[in-house]
Design an enzyme around this catalytic site. Structure first.
Site, PDB file in Angstrom:
ATOM      1  N   HIS A 181      27.834  32.134  34.632  1.00 54.94           N
ATOM      2  CA  HIS A 181      26.545  32.812  34.554  1.00 54.94           C
ATOM      3  C   HIS A 181      25.390  31.824  34.699  1.00 54.94           C
ATOM      4  O   HIS A 181      25.553  30.617  34.506  1.00 54.94           O
ATOM      5  CB  HIS A 181      26.432  33.578  33.243  1.00 54.94           C
ATOM      6  CG  HIS A 181      27.342  34.765  33.178  1.00 54.94           C
ATOM      7  ND1 HIS A 181      27.332  35.666  32.141  1.00 54.94           N
ATOM      8  CD2 HIS A 181      28.297  35.215  34.048  1.00 54.94           C
ATOM      9  CE1 HIS A 181      28.239  36.616  32.351  1.00 54.94           C
ATOM     10  NE2 HIS A 181      28.838  36.350  33.503  1.00 54.94           N
ATOM     11  N   GLU A 183      22.626  31.331  32.859  1.00 52.97           N
ATOM     12  CA  GLU A 183      22.258  30.612  31.646  1.00 52.97           C
ATOM     13  C   GLU A 183      23.282  29.518  31.347  1.00 52.97           C
ATOM     14  O   GLU A 183      22.937  28.395  30.968  1.00 52.97           O
ATOM     15  CB  GLU A 183      22.171  31.584  30.457  1.00 52.97           C
ATOM     16  CG  GLU A 183      21.191  32.730  30.678  1.00 52.97           C
ATOM     17  CD  GLU A 183      21.867  33.972  31.236  1.00 52.97           C
ATOM     18  OE1 GLU A 183      21.442  35.079  30.859  1.00 52.97           O
ATOM     19  OE2 GLU A 183      22.807  33.844  32.037  1.00 52.97           O
ATOM     20  N   CYS A 209      24.544  37.566  28.261  1.00 48.57           N
ATOM     21  CA  CYS A 209      25.746  38.201  27.733  1.00 48.57           C
ATOM     22  C   CYS A 209      26.131  37.486  26.430  1.00 48.57           C
ATOM     23  O   CYS A 209      25.495  36.499  26.028  1.00 48.57           O
ATOM     24  CB  CYS A 209      26.883  38.117  28.750  1.00 48.57           C
ATOM     25  SG  CYS A 209      27.508  36.424  28.986  1.00 48.57           S
ATOM     26  N   CYS A 212      27.113  33.685  26.929  1.00 52.22           N
ATOM     27  CA  CYS A 212      25.933  32.847  27.166  1.00 52.22           C
ATOM     28  C   CYS A 212      25.087  32.735  25.908  1.00 52.22           C
ATOM     29  O   CYS A 212      24.493  31.682  25.638  1.00 52.22           O
ATOM     30  CB  CYS A 212      25.117  33.404  28.323  1.00 52.22           C
ATOM     31  SG  CYS A 212      25.874  33.136  29.943  1.00 52.22           S
TER      32      CYS A 212
END
Length: 253
Positions: A181, A183, A209, A212
């Site tokens: 992801h 992040e 999410c 993260c």
């Protein structure tokens, strides 16, 4: 901004066109409007106001009529008589143009960094969703990231992620997803280059999410600013609250 000089041709009109071009305004024509760079100022000369000029909603515009006031259509920012002295006309135009230019609305810091995160998302190689993140401390970018497969592996858009490339239903087969992801990548990118993110803010185009969120907490990031909501935010938001990480939405219009 764009300055339009309208009305019949005259020595004064030509002189004012030259006056503006010598002060950094680039000559243009209505047929070029869709190709103009937004970081420059332009001037054009036309007998009438073209519809293309009126349709430029995202540009600051100044409409100047040169001719007799009685013949000037309504809606002009400035009307200059053909008998106006050149020096006085230049003074009036300078006042008008500077007023428009000085009223420029700069984006605030949140919008600035969210938009940079949007640009970062364009580098994403994930075929399902493109997300970008920017880590900021003291209003200075220290790391960026976007989602996609890990460093040195085949990109998602080249078939690298089996889940994305089989168009799996949302929320299913997550154990097959090889994409990191945005992040996550912005944090690991900082680690890769030996830069601490302690006390920083992460701007992301999509709310984090759970995985993260845990990385954000453990890395020492103190604030999360996101553009678009993630469907399953409740657990993440409660975890941030418990860990003392501020989270807020700054939605771009």
């Amino acid at each position: 901004m764009i300055v339009g000089l309208f009305g019949d041709s005259s020595p004064l009109k030509s002189s004012l066109f030259s006056y503006l071009t010598h002060r950094g305004f680039y000559p243009c024509t209505p047929w070029e409007f869709n190709r103009l760079e937004p970081d420059r100022n332009f001037v054009f000369d036309s007998p009438e106001v073209p519809q293309e000029f009126l349709d430029l909603h995202n540009w600051k515009k100044a409409r100047i009529w040169l001719g007799e006031e009685s013949s000037a259509p309504s809606g002009f920012d400035l009307v200059l008589s053909s008998s106006e002295s050149e020096s006085l006309a230049e003074e009036k135009i300078a006042r008008l143009v500077l007023g428009h230019m000085q009223s420029h609305e700069r984006p605030d810091w949140d919008e600035y960094f969210i938009r940079i995160a949007q640009v970062a998302s364009m580098r994403s190689n994930c075929i399902k969703r493109k997300v970008g993140a920017v880590i900021v401390r003291d209003k200075r970018i220290i790391s960026t990231g976007y989602n996609g497969t890990p460093r040195g592996t085949r990109n998602c858009n080249e078939g690298g992620c089996p889940r994305c490339n089989s168009l799996a239903n949302s929320g299913t087969r997550l154990e097959e997803c090889l994409c990191s992801h945005a992040e996550e990548n912005s944090i690991t990118q900082s680690a890769y280059h030996g830069t601490s993110v302690k006390g920083a803010t992460v701007y992301t185009t999509f709310a984090p999410c759970l995985m993260c969120a845990k990385m954000i907490i453990n890395s020492g990031i103190q604030e999360v600013v996101y553009n678009v909501d993630y469907p399953l935010n409740d657990v993440v938001f409660k975890l941030f609250e418990q860990a003392g990480v501020r989270i807020r939405q700054h939605q771009l219009v």
